[in-house]
Design a protein around this motif. Structure first.
Motif, PDB file in Angstrom:
ATOM      1  N   LEU A  53      42.293  91.389  71.589  1.00 53.87           N
ATOM      2  CA  LEU A  53      42.666  92.663  71.979  1.00 53.87           C
ATOM      3  C   LEU A  53      44.772  92.673  71.709  1.00 53.87           C
ATOM      4  CD1 LEU A  53      41.265  91.442  75.584  1.00 53.87           C
ATOM      5  CD2 LEU A  53      40.768  93.470  74.391  1.00 53.87           C
ATOM      6  N   SER A  54      44.918  93.878  71.241  1.00 56.26           N
ATOM      7  CA  SER A  54      46.040  94.042  71.153  1.00 56.26           C
ATOM      8  C   SER A  54      46.014  95.774  72.174  1.00 56.26           C
ATOM      9  CB  SER A  54      46.077  94.472  69.672  1.00 56.26           C
ATOM     10  OG  SER A  54      45.322  95.363  69.347  1.00 56.26           O
ATOM     11  N   PHE A  55      47.702  95.543  72.422  1.00 58.21           N
ATOM     12  CA  PHE A  55      47.716  96.878  73.455  1.00 58.21           C
ATOM     13  C   PHE A  55      49.785  97.278  72.597  1.00 58.21           C
ATOM     14  CE2 PHE A  55      45.324  93.997  75.998  1.00 58.21           C
ATOM     15  CZ  PHE A  55      44.925  95.298  76.605  1.00 58.21           C
ATOM     16  N   GLU A  56      49.378  99.016  72.558  1.00 59.67           N
ATOM     17  CA  GLU A  56      50.849  98.804  71.560  1.00 59.67           C
ATOM     18  C   GLU A  56      51.770 100.546  72.544  1.00 59.67           C
ATOM     19  OE1 GLU A  56      50.422 100.032  67.662  1.00 59.67           O
ATOM     20  OE2 GLU A  56      49.852  97.823  66.876  1.00 59.67           O
ATOM     21  N   VAL A  57      52.768 100.259  72.754  1.00 56.10           N
ATOM     22  CA  VAL A  57      52.714 101.334  73.425  1.00 56.10           C
ATOM     23  C   VAL A  57      54.371 102.036  72.320  1.00 56.10           C
ATOM     24  CG1 VAL A  57      54.094 102.611  75.128  1.00 56.10           C
ATOM     25  CG2 VAL A  57      52.834 100.923  76.255  1.00 56.10           C
ATOM     26  N   HIS A  58      54.043 103.420  71.904  1.00 56.83           N
ATOM     27  CA  HIS A  58      55.317 104.186  71.060  1.00 56.83           C
ATOM     28  C   HIS A  58      55.537 104.560  71.853  1.00 56.83           C
ATOM     29  CE1 HIS A  58      52.477 102.671  67.041  1.00 56.83           C
ATOM     30  NE2 HIS A  58      51.434 102.125  68.631  1.00 56.83           N
ATOM     31  N   ASP A  59      57.199 104.773  71.406  1.00 52.38           N
ATOM     32  CA  ASP A  59      58.012 105.205  72.148  1.00 52.38           C
ATOM     33  C   ASP A  59      59.394 106.063  71.034  1.00 52.38           C
ATOM     34  OD1 ASP A  59      60.487 104.751  71.194  1.00 52.38           O
ATOM     35  OD2 ASP A  59      60.139 103.036  73.389  1.00 52.38           O
ATOM     36  N   GLN A  60      59.322 107.282  71.413  1.00 50.02           N
ATOM     37  CA  GLN A  60      59.937 108.055  70.324  1.00 50.02           C
ATOM     38  C   GLN A  60      62.047 108.098  70.881  1.00 50.02           C
ATOM     39  OE1 GLN A  60      59.205 111.917  68.919  1.00 50.02           O
ATOM     40  NE2 GLN A  60      56.644 111.742  68.892  1.00 50.02           N
ATOM     41  N   TRP A 116      54.487  96.248  71.917  1.00 48.42           N
ATOM     42  CA  TRP A 116      52.777  95.433  71.400  1.00 48.42           C
ATOM     43  C   TRP A 116      53.314  94.061  72.348  1.00 48.42           C
ATOM     44  CZ3 TRP A 116      52.686  90.764  69.593  1.00 48.42           C
ATOM     45  CH2 TRP A 116      53.891  89.948  68.666  1.00 48.42           C
ATOM     46  N   PHE A 117      51.860  93.563  72.312  1.00 46.22           N
ATOM     47  CA  PHE A 117      51.131  92.024  73.073  1.00 46.22           C
ATOM     48  C   PHE A 117      49.762  92.067  72.671  1.00 46.22           C
ATOM     49  CE2 PHE A 117      50.368  94.876  76.786  1.00 46.22           C
ATOM     50  CZ  PHE A 117      49.571  94.237  77.784  1.00 46.22           C
ATOM     51  N   GLY A 118      49.286  90.800  72.353  1.00 46.37           N
ATOM     52  CA  GLY A 118      48.248  90.808  72.112  1.00 46.37           C
ATOM     53  C   GLY A 118      47.588  89.554  73.266  1.00 46.37           C
ATOM     54  N   PHE A 119      46.065  89.374  73.230  1.00 41.66           N
ATOM     55  CA  PHE A 119      46.134  87.541  73.935  1.00 41.66           C
ATOM     56  C   PHE A 119      44.273  88.462  73.711  1.00 41.66           C
ATOM     57  CE2 PHE A 119      45.920  90.664  77.096  1.00 41.66           C
ATOM     58  CZ  PHE A 119      44.403  90.218  77.552  1.00 41.66           C
ATOM     59  N   THR A 120      44.370  86.889  72.988  1.00 40.49           N
ATOM     60  CA  THR A 120      42.234  86.411  72.753  1.00 40.49           C
ATOM     61  C   THR A 120      41.949  86.073  74.797  1.00 40.49           C
ATOM     62  OG1 THR A 120      42.488  85.753  70.989  1.00 40.49           O
ATOM     63  CG2 THR A 120      40.680  85.511  72.279  1.00 40.49           C
ATOM     64  N   ALA A 121      40.429  86.859  74.880  1.00 40.23           N
ATOM     65  CA  ALA A 121      40.321  86.888  76.384  1.00 40.23           C
ATOM     66  C   ALA A 121      38.643  86.459  75.805  1.00 40.23           C
ATOM     67  CB  ALA A 121      39.827  87.703  77.446  1.00 40.23           C
ATOM     68  N   GLU A 122      38.001  85.580  76.421  1.00 41.08           N
ATOM     69  CA  GLU A 122      35.945  85.790  76.661  1.00 41.08           C
ATOM     70  C   GLU A 122      35.607  87.310  77.752  1.00 41.08           C
ATOM     71  OE1 GLU A 122      34.794  83.567  76.326  1.00 41.08           O
ATOM     72  OE2 GLU A 122      36.540  82.360  75.239  1.00 41.08           O
ATOM     73  N   ARG A 123      34.517  87.251  76.530  1.00 41.42           N
ATOM     74  CA  ARG A 123      33.328  89.159  76.899  1.00 41.42           C
ATOM     75  C   ARG A 123      32.794  88.220  78.074  1.00 41.42           C
ATOM     76  NH1 ARG A 123      31.979  92.250  72.965  1.00 41.42           N
ATOM     77  NH2 ARG A 123      31.766  90.571  71.139  1.00 41.42           N
ATOM     78  N   THR A 124      33.173  89.533  78.679  1.00 41.34           N
ATOM     79  CA  THR A 124      31.774  89.322  80.047  1.00 41.34           C
ATOM     80  C   THR A 124      31.175  90.744  80.504  1.00 41.34           C
ATOM     81  OG1 THR A 124      32.122  88.803  82.881  1.00 41.34           O
ATOM     82  CG2 THR A 124      33.940  89.904  81.570  1.00 41.34           C
ATOM     83  N   THR A 125      30.755  90.745  81.881  1.00 47.71           N
ATOM     84  CA  THR A 125      30.328  92.284  82.319  1.00 47.71           C
ATOM     85  C   THR A 125      31.111  92.203  83.853  1.00 47.71           C
ATOM     86  OG1 THR A 125      28.747  90.881  83.528  1.00 47.71           O
ATOM     87  CG2 THR A 125      28.135  91.732  80.934  1.00 47.71           C
ATOM     88  N   VAL A 126      30.840  93.881  83.996  1.00 41.59           N
ATOM     89  CA  VAL A 126      32.053  94.222  85.442  1.00 41.59           C
ATOM     90  C   VAL A 126      30.222  95.180  85.753  1.00 41.59           C
ATOM     91  CG1 VAL A 126      33.326  95.844  87.012  1.00 41.59           C
ATOM     92  CG2 VAL A 126      33.736  94.762  84.262  1.00 41.59           C
ATOM     93  N   HIS A 127      30.312  94.470  86.729  1.00 41.48           N
ATOM     94  CA  HIS A 127      29.212  94.359  88.181  1.00 41.48           C
ATOM     95  C   HIS A 127      30.232  95.912  88.529  1.00 41.48           C
ATOM     96  CE1 HIS A 127      26.807  91.212  87.252  1.00 41.48           C
ATOM     97  NE2 HIS A 127      27.773  90.589  87.423  1.00 41.48           N
ATOM     98  N   ALA A 128      28.842  96.741  88.989  1.00 40.13           N
ATOM     99  CA  ALA A 128      29.563  98.047  89.264  1.00 40.13           C
ATOM    100  C   ALA A 128      30.000  98.303  91.028  1.00 40.13           C
ATOM    101  CB  ALA A 128      28.548  98.871  89.836  1.00 40.13           C
ATOM    102  N   VAL A 129      30.922  98.897  91.187  1.00 42.05           N
ATOM    103  CA  VAL A 129      31.333  98.785  92.628  1.00 42.05           C
ATOM    104  C   VAL A 129      30.843  99.190  93.260  1.00 42.05           C
ATOM    105  CG1 VAL A 129      34.222  98.144  94.006  1.00 42.05           C
ATOM    106  CG2 VAL A 129      33.852  97.602  91.974  1.00 42.05           C
ATOM    107  N   PRO A 130      30.026  99.170  94.663  1.00 42.04           N
ATOM    108  CA  PRO A 130      29.433  99.928  95.421  1.00 42.04           C
ATOM    109  C   PRO A 130      30.948 100.398  96.250  1.00 42.04           C
ATOM    110  CG  PRO A 130      29.517  97.648  96.432  1.00 42.04           C
ATOM    111  CD  PRO A 130      30.170  97.886  94.989  1.00 42.04           C
ATOM    112  N   LEU A 131      29.870 102.163  96.527  1.00 37.09           N
ATOM    113  CA  LEU A 131      31.298 103.073  97.439  1.00 37.09           C
ATOM    114  C   LEU A 131      32.136 102.775  98.908  1.00 37.09           C
ATOM    115  CD1 LEU A 131      29.630 106.206  96.046  1.00 37.09           C
ATOM    116  CD2 LEU A 131      31.325 105.242  95.136  1.00 37.09           C
TER     117      LEU A 131
END
Length: 598
Positions: free
Chosen positions: A369-376, A435-450
């Motif tokens: 995963l990598s994330f960037e925030v571009h400013d001016q 920017w920042f980045g890291f490696t994470a394990e794939r998983t699943t997210v269960h639906a959150v009840p209302l």
């Protein structure tokens, strides 16, 4: 090295350890002498050898007892050289005398003096002179008997010569090895002492660092409480005033006061976060998270602020939606993105701010995963790009917009805790890309009840009524007058009865006389502090069989170990100062049978 304590001890120990071999060789010579030539020769040999060995033993014992005595190394060296020479000379003269008086024992005496040479040469020697003293006299005796005396067969001379040279060369090599062994022993001993000293010093330094860290924690706890107490009043009153209809000029001043108080609170929270990170108390809370959904929520929440600044905010997601669902600490990811975004908003005068996130499948089911925030904004000079991620380090542009220099340091610690990396580079045509980045394990997210409506249980039966009337009641233990006034203002919209006391003892007495729907208990108070009062309340309830009072701590001490102590003492919850009005109102609403309109 000769005068070093370890040198003296090492050689004295070697002389001592070889005493059994030396005494055995003397006993063997005496036995052979008595057997070959009678008691007179045996007694004569022992009469000289015995005192010399006693002298050597005493020298050795003295060196072992006082290895650090001045001149101890030189004294050991000289005495052992003299005694070794005396022993070797006596052995040689004894054999020569026997050879002259008992010529029939010629072959036996050659073997005897060869044995004396071997025993003396292979013993420990503190110096070259000591070695020479042990081998030269018996060698001279051997060569005199074997090569000078006429009539000795060459068949005897050659083996004797080879034996003598072999013994001397082997003994010389052993002597050099012994010296090297002693040198290595001394070096190892010295290194061991240095290591032990270093370990002792490190233990002292560790204890000092631990004391300093504890002092820092106590200092931060004290500062946190002392700053949060007046800050609670400032922010609370500002929030009360913001909810009233005021002239626009006054409303603007209230907003400025609230913003300044908020900046001070963020600075205090940042200092506490840095303290936790430095002390190793910052933990990673791993859980399934949809980071694409998290980024979308951040953009939606910050949209209004972006519009106020006449800027544009764009989000670009690169990768399959399922690749953004990973096992990670979503709070830390959100914290870093928001910090980068907040800085971009402060530093970008106009234009577009872009958030770019990319998820790429990696090996073993992981996702990069990598994330960037571009400013001016003005950008970050090349030589400053490492410095700005250190605590309290910032550029002039950041200082000009009111930054404290803690945000990027906290971001760095959070990303490192996730096993990743971060940085900043230049954007085109101007600005910066954080920017920042890291490696994470794939998983699943269960639906959150209302959320569903939960019926609160009826309030427990009260054995007594509050002093005023039958309205719902709150007991507030708070020693600070301004905080009491603030709480009265914040709870003014509710039709409830407020009873104020100034310390834990008064709170305990009030609960013994009446019952309350809610108790708000400060932690640090005179006479009796909050934890002591809470412990006494729970003990009294248990002893008297009274219903359990609902007690929430209301405190400026917000360290995690403080909260844990409150809960362990029997608190039902903790409200932190500066007071979050929504949290306070939620607790009040949940404390009564029927919801109250604020």
């Amino acid at each position: 090295m000769i005068d070093s304590t370890e040198y003296v001890r090492a050689y004295a120990e070697r002389y001592r350890d070889l005493f059994p071999v030396r005494l055995a060789s003397v006993a063997a010579v005496i036995f052979l002498t008595v057997w070959l030539s009678g008691w007179v020769w045996g007694i004569g040999f022992f009469a000289v050898q015995g005192p010399l060995y006693v002298m050597l033993w005493r020298v050795t014992r003295r060196s072992l007892a006082q290895p650090d005595a001045p001149g101890g190394g030189l004294r050991l060296k000289r005495w052992t050289e003299a005694i070794t020479l005396a022993l070797a000379v006596h052995n040689s003269l004894f054999v020569l005398a026997a050879w002259r008086l008992l010529p029939d024992l010629h072959i036996h005496l050659i073997l005897l003096i060869s044995g004396v040479l071997m025993v003396g040469a292979l013993q420990a020697h503190a110096s070259r002179l000591s070695f020479a003293a042990a081998v030269v006299p018996p060698m001279a005796a051997i060569f005199w008997i074997t090569f000078i005396e006429p009539g000795v067969s060459p068949t005897l001379q050659m083996p004797v010569l080879m034996l003598t040279l072999g013994v001397v060369s082997a003994a010389w090599r052993q002597w050099r090895t012994d010296r090297e062994t002693v040198r290595l022993m001394l070096e190892m001993s010295e290194q061991s002492q240095q290591l032990q000293a270093a370990l002792s010093q490190s233990e002292i330094d560790r204890a000092a660092a631990e004391r300093a860290n504890q002092a820092k924690s106590r200092f931060l706890a004290m500062i946190s409480h002392e700053v949060r107490t007046p800050l609670n009043v400032v922010l609370g009153l500002a929030e009360v005033l913001k909810r009233r209809r005021l002239p626009s000029a006054e409303a603007g001043m209230i907003d400025d006061m609230a913003d300044a108080g908020g900046m001070l609170l963020r600075l205090l929270n940042g200092a506490l976060d840095i303290s936790k990170i430095e002390s190793g108390q910052s933990e990673v809370q791993m859980a399934p998270a949809d980071l694409a959904q998290t980024l979308t929520a951040i953009v939606r929440v910050w949209g209004a602020r972006v519009e106020e600044l006449n800027l544009s905010l764009e989000l670009e997601l690169l990768g399959r939606p399922e690749d953004f669902v990973v096992q990670t600490d979503v709070a830390k990811v959100e914290q870093v993105i928001i910090n980068f975004l907040s800085n971009a908003l402060k530093l970008t005068p106009n234009g577009v701010i872009r958030i770019v996130a990319q998820a790429q499948p990696a090996s073993d089911g992981a996702v990069a995963l990598s994330f960037e925030v571009h400013d001016q904004g003005p950008g970050v000079p090349q030589d400053q790009r490492e410095r700005i991620f250190q605590p309290f380090e910032q550029l002039e542009a950041g200082r000009a917009v009111g930054g404290a220099g803690l945000g990027l340091a906290i971001c760095r610690a959070s990303v490192l805790a996730l096993g990743g990396d971060l940085g900043v580079r230049a954007a085109q045509p101007h600005g910066a890309v954080f920017w920042f980045g890291f490696t994470a394990e794939r998983t699943t997210v269960h639906a959150v009840p209302l959320p569903v409506e939960i019926d609160l249980p009826p309030a427990p039966h009260r054995t007594a009524s509050p002093p005023a009337d039958d309205r719902p009641s709150i007991l507030i233990a708070e020693d600070h007058p301004a905080n009491r006034k603030l709480l009265a203002l914040l709870l003014e919209p509710f039709d409830i009865n407020l009873v104020f006391v100034e310390n834990g003892k008064e709170a305990l007495d009030a609960l013994s006389d009446a019952s309350f729907d809610l108790v708000l208990m400060d932690a640090m108070m005179p006479v009796m502090d909050g934890i002591t009062a809470l412990t006494a309340i729970r003990a009294t309830e248990a002893a008297a069989g009274r219903p359990r009072a609902l007690v929430h701590m209301l405190t400026a001490n917000v360290f995690e170990d403080d909260v844990a102590r409150y809960m362990q003492a029997g608190a039902d919850g903790v409200l932190r100062k500066p007071i979050e009005i929504d949290d306070l109102h939620r607790v009040v609403q949940q404390s009564f049978r029927q919801p109250l309109a604020a």
